[in-house]
Scaffold this active site. Structure first.
Site, PDB file in Angstrom:
ATOM      1  N   CYS A 267      10.704  15.624  26.814  1.00  0.00           N
ATOM      2  CA  CYS A 267       9.328  15.916  26.411  1.00  0.00           C
ATOM      3  C   CYS A 267       8.958  15.022  25.245  1.00  0.00           C
ATOM      4  CB  CYS A 267       9.217  17.383  26.014  1.00  0.00           C
ATOM      5  SG  CYS A 267       7.544  17.858  25.521  1.00  0.00           S
ATOM      6  N   LEU A 268       7.749  14.472  25.293  1.00  0.00           N
ATOM      7  CA  LEU A 268       7.280  13.607  24.209  1.00  0.00           C
ATOM      8  C   LEU A 268       7.143  14.380  22.902  1.00  0.00           C
ATOM      9  CD1 LEU A 268       4.607  11.578  26.212  1.00  0.00           C
ATOM     10  CD2 LEU A 268       6.899  10.808  25.521  1.00  0.00           C
TER      11      LEU A 268
ATOM     12  N   GLY B  23       3.812  12.290  31.955  1.00  0.00           N
ATOM     13  CA  GLY B  23       2.780  13.322  31.911  1.00  0.00           C
ATOM     14  C   GLY B  23       2.396  13.609  30.471  1.00  0.00           C
TER      15      GLY B  23
ATOM     16  N   HIS C 237       2.837  23.643  28.867  1.00  0.00           N
ATOM     17  CA  HIS C 237       2.241  23.226  27.582  1.00  0.00           C
ATOM     18  C   HIS C 237       0.878  23.901  27.385  1.00  0.00           C
ATOM     19  CE1 HIS C 237       4.935  20.252  25.839  1.00  0.00           C
ATOM     20  NE2 HIS C 237       4.950  19.498  26.926  1.00  0.00           N
TER      21      HIS C 237
ATOM     22  N   HIS D 168       5.872  21.527  34.002  1.00  0.00           N
ATOM     23  CA  HIS D 168       6.151  21.291  32.578  1.00  0.00           C
ATOM     24  C   HIS D 168       4.825  21.201  31.803  1.00  0.00           C
ATOM     25  CE1 HIS D 168       8.436  18.838  29.371  1.00  0.00           C
ATOM     26  NE2 HIS D 168       7.174  18.589  29.080  1.00  0.00           N
ATOM     27  N   GLU D 169       3.837  20.507  32.377  1.00  0.00           N
ATOM     28  CA  GLU D 169       2.550  20.321  31.685  1.00  0.00           C
ATOM     29  C   GLU D 169       1.747  21.621  31.647  1.00  0.00           C
ATOM     30  OE1 GLU D 169       2.639  17.768  30.151  1.00  0.00           O
ATOM     31  OE2 GLU D 169       3.857  16.431  31.370  1.00  0.00           O
TER      32      GLU D 169
ATOM     33  N   GLN E 153      -0.578  18.750  23.577  1.00  0.00           N
ATOM     34  CA  GLN E 153       0.320  17.868  22.821  1.00  0.00           C
ATOM     35  C   GLN E 153      -0.432  16.925  21.875  1.00  0.00           C
ATOM     36  OE1 GLN E 153       2.398  16.748  26.643  1.00  0.00           O
ATOM     37  NE2 GLN E 153       4.107  16.550  25.204  1.00  0.00           N
TER      38      GLN E 153
HETATM   39  O1  GNR Z   1       7.705  11.824  30.065  1.00  0.00           O
HETATM   40  C1  GNR Z   1       8.139  12.914  30.424  1.00  0.00           C
HETATM   41  N1  GNR Z   1       9.202  12.958  31.261  1.00  0.00           N
HETATM   42  C2  GNR Z   1       9.656  14.119  31.857  1.00  0.00           C
HETATM   43  C3  GNR Z   1      10.912  14.086  32.460  1.00  0.00           C
HETATM   44  C4  GNR Z   1      11.399  15.211  33.062  1.00  0.00           C
HETATM   45  C5  GNR Z   1      10.659  16.355  33.090  1.00  0.00           C
HETATM   46  C6  GNR Z   1       9.419  16.413  32.493  1.00  0.00           C
HETATM   47  C7  GNR Z   1       8.922  15.298  31.870  1.00  0.00           C
HETATM   48  S1  GNR Z   1       7.355  15.352  31.136  1.00  0.00           S
HETATM   49  C8  GNR Z   1       7.543  14.162  29.894  1.00  0.00           C
HETATM   50  C9  GNR Z   1       6.239  13.927  29.167  1.00  0.00           C
HETATM   51  C10 GNR Z   1       5.831  15.186  28.443  1.00  0.00           C
HETATM   52  O2  GNR Z   1       6.354  15.605  27.453  1.00  0.00           O
HETATM   53  N2  GNR Z   1       4.892  15.892  28.998  1.00  0.00           N
HETATM   54  O3  GNR Z   1       4.518  17.051  28.471  1.00  0.00           O
HETATM   55 NI    NI Z   2       6.217  17.832  27.391  1.00  0.00          NI
END
Ligand code: GNR
Ligand code: NI
Length: 168
Positions: free
Chosen positions: A92-93, A46, A138, A134-135, A51
């Site tokens: 998270c990236l 995601g 953000h 999670h997104e 980001q």
């Molecule tokens: O790539 C991603 N893997 C992930 C694994 C577990 C819970 C959430 C994520 S999201 C993350 C990519 C990212 O940072 N999205 O904002």
């Molecule tokens: Ni993230």
């Protein structure tokens, strides 16, 4: 198509609250294409526009094994969340190399628009439910580490600074 640089925690720009999209134009299509390319290249499941330092309410997600499940969410809203929560080890990236458990509602119903501005609703469970929540965080200026204790947050900041120095 272009790869976009990803902001790294604790960059203060990750705290920006994104504004709703009102123009469903070519620029929005280009943004979602560049975001998808950036997500696949990372690789991640995601990516929120926040980001890549674009503070509009746009998310791309693909939890499939073979890049066949891209979903673009514009102006997403959680319209229903299950009362029961589940813990999932999140990454998270924007917080590279850090994995910590976070509790979130197990299933959520999301209402959003596609790149054309058409509304849709989708019921999410499993990794998709974790990822979309999670997104959306953000877009609201929240990074998953903020669910952790202050001690853990401080340790994570120290570890990321060390990683950054090692890269120079
Ligand atoms: O790539 C991603 N893997 C992930 C694994 C577990 C819970 C959430 C994520 S999201 C993350 C990519 C990212 O940072 N999205 O904002
Ligand atoms: Ni993230």
């Amino acid at each position: 198509m272009a790869l976009l640089p990803i902001l790294k925690y604790p960059d203060p720009r990750l705290k920006t609250v994104a504004t709703p999209v009102t123009q469903f134009d070519d620029q929005l299509v280009k943004l979602t294409k560049d975001m998808a390319e950036t997500m696949y290249e990372a690789p991640g499941v995601g990516l929120a526009a926040t980001q890549v330092n674009v503070h509009k309410r746009v998310i791309v997600v693909d939890v499939s094994e073979d890049k066949s499940g891209l979903i673009v969410f514009v102006n997403p809203e959680i319209v229903q969340a299950s009362p029961d929560s589940k813990s999932y080890e999140e990454g998270c990236l924007s917080v590279p190399g850090i994995y910590e458990s976070v509790d979130r509602p197990d299933t959520v119903r999301i209402r959003a628009q596609n790149v054309k501005g058409e509304f849709f609703e989708i019921d999410c469970d499993g990794l998709l439910a974790v990822c979309i929540q999670h997104e959306i965080d953000h877009l609201n200026g929240k990074v998953f580490v903020e669910y952790l204790s202050q001690l853990k947050q401080t340790r994570i900041k120290t570890k990321l600074k060390k990683q950054e120095r090692a890269q120079l």
